[in-house]
Structures are given as structure tokens and as C-alpha cells.
Design an enzyme around this catalytic site. Structure first.
Site, PDB file in Angstrom:
ATOM      1  N   SER A 155       0.843  -1.187   0.000  1.00 37.30           N
ATOM      2  CA  SER A 155       0.000   0.000   0.000  1.00 37.30           C
ATOM      3  C   SER A 155       0.879   1.237   0.000  1.00 37.30           C
ATOM      4  O   SER A 155       2.074   1.169  -0.303  1.00 37.30           O
ATOM      5  CB  SER A 155      -0.946  -0.003   1.203  1.00 37.30           C
ATOM      6  OG  SER A 155      -1.927   1.006   1.070  1.00 37.30           O
ATOM      7  N   ASN A 156       0.296   2.369   0.318  1.00 36.49           N
ATOM      8  CA  ASN A 156       1.054   3.605   0.459  1.00 36.49           C
ATOM      9  C   ASN A 156       0.364   4.461   1.515  1.00 36.49           C
ATOM     10  O   ASN A 156      -0.732   4.145   1.961  1.00 36.49           O
ATOM     11  CB  ASN A 156       1.154   4.325  -0.886  1.00 36.49           C
ATOM     12  CG  ASN A 156      -0.206   4.698  -1.444  1.00 36.49           C
ATOM     13  OD1 ASN A 156      -0.899   5.527  -0.888  1.00 36.49           O
ATOM     14  ND2 ASN A 156      -0.598   4.046  -2.528  1.00 36.49           N
TER      15      ASN A 156
END
Lengths: 211, 211
Positions: free
Chosen positions: A21-22
Site C-alpha cells: 500500500s502507500n
């Protein structure tokens, strides 16, 4: 005017527990949704996992993965007059998602990733008269990369920002139109910048519809 | 009694924007910290990125990566009488972290991962008289894997739960002691289960110190 706005990160699972993810917080996309509602637009907000309440009065579609975001956007696209792609969609996802939780092996692991579908490019390819505003988060060759994305995604304009904006309450952006010109620069809290962007977008769509 | 409690996920960065993580919400670790404070213990809470407020009265050490969590725990370990390892520490991290944001290449990507250091095992190896309570989140061969971890990490007991507990407000756990016996099972909201676990732990530490 009906706007489709994407927000937040996506999650791309390796197994049922781990994901790529980020750190996107969704603040910019949600601020844009709020500003659009305030400006009298009808808003469909498609967002990855965030810890924010959707603005009252918008239709909210929470998703997890880039695939789910893609499918939601495909469904909502036909009914909208404009798209703002503010989500930080993961570019890559694991080729395979294992069931359960993978156990440690005692050694390294080579994780095979594949590119995810480019949601905004897919929508841009069939945009017709819709106005499409993209976002480009770039750390190097910023302007060149933003211009490349503007073309590749068939956007009408693109908002160029930097990794520092991720998860932050403030941002500093450059708004670049289809002809490569810098139309405006905005800096401040994300709600303030969102309000400026929506005011500009509203004028653009009114102009297009008036032609 | 001074307890060191770990909570939440960790993030293991590929570049300045993207990371590997998991959906741990930190609820269980924070509930344990709250229950421990309520029981009169002094608490050092080391947590990865979560959207929770640390309980009033505990010392809070926010971290991001497994490496940062490891270092914080190493520093705090000498001053504590017991450790509860409730964090969902990432098992793997990218071998290299790129500066800035990696651009898409137009093709797949093979991401080389290495195992992260086992924080609880490192602490367990020098536990002396400290009481160490581990957590095992298992989807298959659950009991066998939990017992293996209990031994490998030199824990006094281990709490066995399932992937369904991740991000959920409730949980259902089995508490297994060093000799492999199931001491208790608890189910309910995470604050309720945490209260039961802290009550049990408090009695154990009192018993050890009384010997």
C-alpha cells in the site's frame, strides 16, 4: 454536474493478512468531494481504506484493492460529467494472493509483482465530453512525468504534487492544462487547495457545456 | 510492575511512498495498554502507525518500521518486568529502499524481500526473570505453529488468535502456557479480552516475584 472522485490508497494483498500500500490518507480526495458538494455538484466518491468520514451529501463507495476501485469507477463513469482521480492507486500488485497467512520460510522471498490497470487511463480512453482531472505525484523529472501522464491518461488537466503531500494536512500543487501550460499554483491546507481546484474545474465544465 | 507492550502493524518501505504492511488496527495492543494502566502497572507502549489515541498514563513510543520498533524495544527492555508482544510486525521487508518514488516500468517487477529481525525472539533470548507474553496469528496448523513460536521466542505464554481478529473490534483467543497447556480461552470485545489477559498476567508476575 455529477463528479466521480477517487481518493485514498489501495491495498494489494499477498495473502489474507499482508499487503502492499502507500501512506495516502485520503484527505485531498475527501476535501475535493466536500468542496464539490459545497459548490452544488453531485458527487460519487470512491475511496480506498482511510480513516475519514465521507462528506454529507455525497454517494460513497468504499473499496480496498485497485481492482475493486477500477470496477466501481467503470460502473459510475457513464453517469458522470467529470472525473477527479485523486486516489493513490497502487501501481503494482502481487501476481498471486495466497489464502490464509503465509508462514515464514527462514529465508528471503522473491515477490512477483504485476502492474495494476491504470484506472484513469481506462476512463480517459472513453472520456467523450467528460472533463478529466488527474493527479501526478512525482519526485524526479516532475514536470516531464506529469505531462507524460496527462497525455497517457487523456486528461484535460493534471495536478502535480510531491511525495511530501502524502498524509500531510497541507499541500502545494501546480495545475497544468492539456496544452502543457501552468494554469495556476495553489498552496495551503488541503481543503483550501481543494476549494480552488473545484472552482477552476467548475468554470471549465461550464465553459465546455456552454460551447 | 513495568510492562513493555507492542502494538499495531509496521511499514516496510520499497521507496518513499510504497510499503508492505498489514491491516492490524492496534486495537488489541492499545486495549492491553489500557487494561494494564487500569490494573496499576506502568506501561511503555511501542506502536506502529495506527489511528488510536494512546491510553492516558502510559509512555507512548510511535514507530513506523520493524527496525524502529526493534530499536525502541531494545532500549525499553532493560527497564521492564514483562513484555507483551501484540504488534503485527512485518515478517519481510524489501532488501532495498529506493529514494523518492519509483516510476512504473511498463512491465512486472520482482521484489526481493528479506526477513525482518524477530523482535520478541531477540528479547526472549535475554529475558532473565521477565515475563514474556507472545501473540500468534495463525490460519493453518494453528496450535502447532503457536507452540513452535512459544519455544522459538522463549515466551512464558502465547495468545493464539486468527486472521479474523485483524482490524476487528472483537476477538477469540486461546492462552497457551509454556508447557503447552491451554490455560484459558477468552472471547468478546478486545477491551474485555485484554482485561482478562492482564488479570492473568498480573497474577503470573506476582507469583514469579513471590517465589
Amino acid at each position: 454536474v455529477r463528479l466521480l472522485i477517487t481518493a485514498g490508497p489501495t491495498r494489494e494483498y499477498l495473502d489474507d493478512v499482508r499487503y502492499l500500500s502507500n501512506a495516502s490518507s485520503g484527505q485531498m480526495g475527501f476535501a475535493l468531494a466536500q468542496a464539490a458538494v459545497d459548490a452544488g455538484h453531485r458527487v460519487s466518491l470512491v475511496s480506498g481504506p482511510v480513516h475519514l468520514c465521507p462528506p454529507a451529501g455525497c454517494d460513497y463507495y468504499p473499496v480496498e484493492t485497485s481492482r475493486e476501485m477500477y470496477e466501481a469507477c467503470e460502473r459510475l463513469f457513464l453517469g458522470c460529467d467529470g472525473v477527479i482521480g485523486a486516489a493513490a492507486v497502487c501501481d503494482y500488485r502481487p501476481k498471486r494472493r495466497a489464502a490464509g497467512k503465509l508462514s515464514k520460510t527462514g529465508q528471503g522471498l522473491s515477490l512477483e509483482l504485476e502492474e495494476t490497470a491504470d484506472i484513469l487511463a481506462a476512463l480517459g480512453a472513453k472520456k467523450e465530453s467528460r472533463f478529466i482531472l488527474g493527479f501526478a505525484l512525482e519526485s524526479t523529472d516532475r514536470r516531464a512525468n506529469a505531462l507524460r501522464k496527462l497525455g497517457a491518461k487523456n486528461c484535460d488537466a493534471i495536478v502535480l504534487n510531491t511525495p511530501e503531500a502524502i498524509g500531510s494536512a497541507t499541500t502545494s500543487v501546480e495545475l497544468i492544462s492539456r496544452d502543457g501550460q501552468t494554469v495556476a499554483t495553489y498552496a495551503g491546507s488541503k481543503p483550501e487547495v481543494a476549494k480552488s481546484l473545484i472552482a477552476w474545474l467548475t468554470a471549465q465544465i461550464a465553459g465546455q457545456q456552454g460551447r
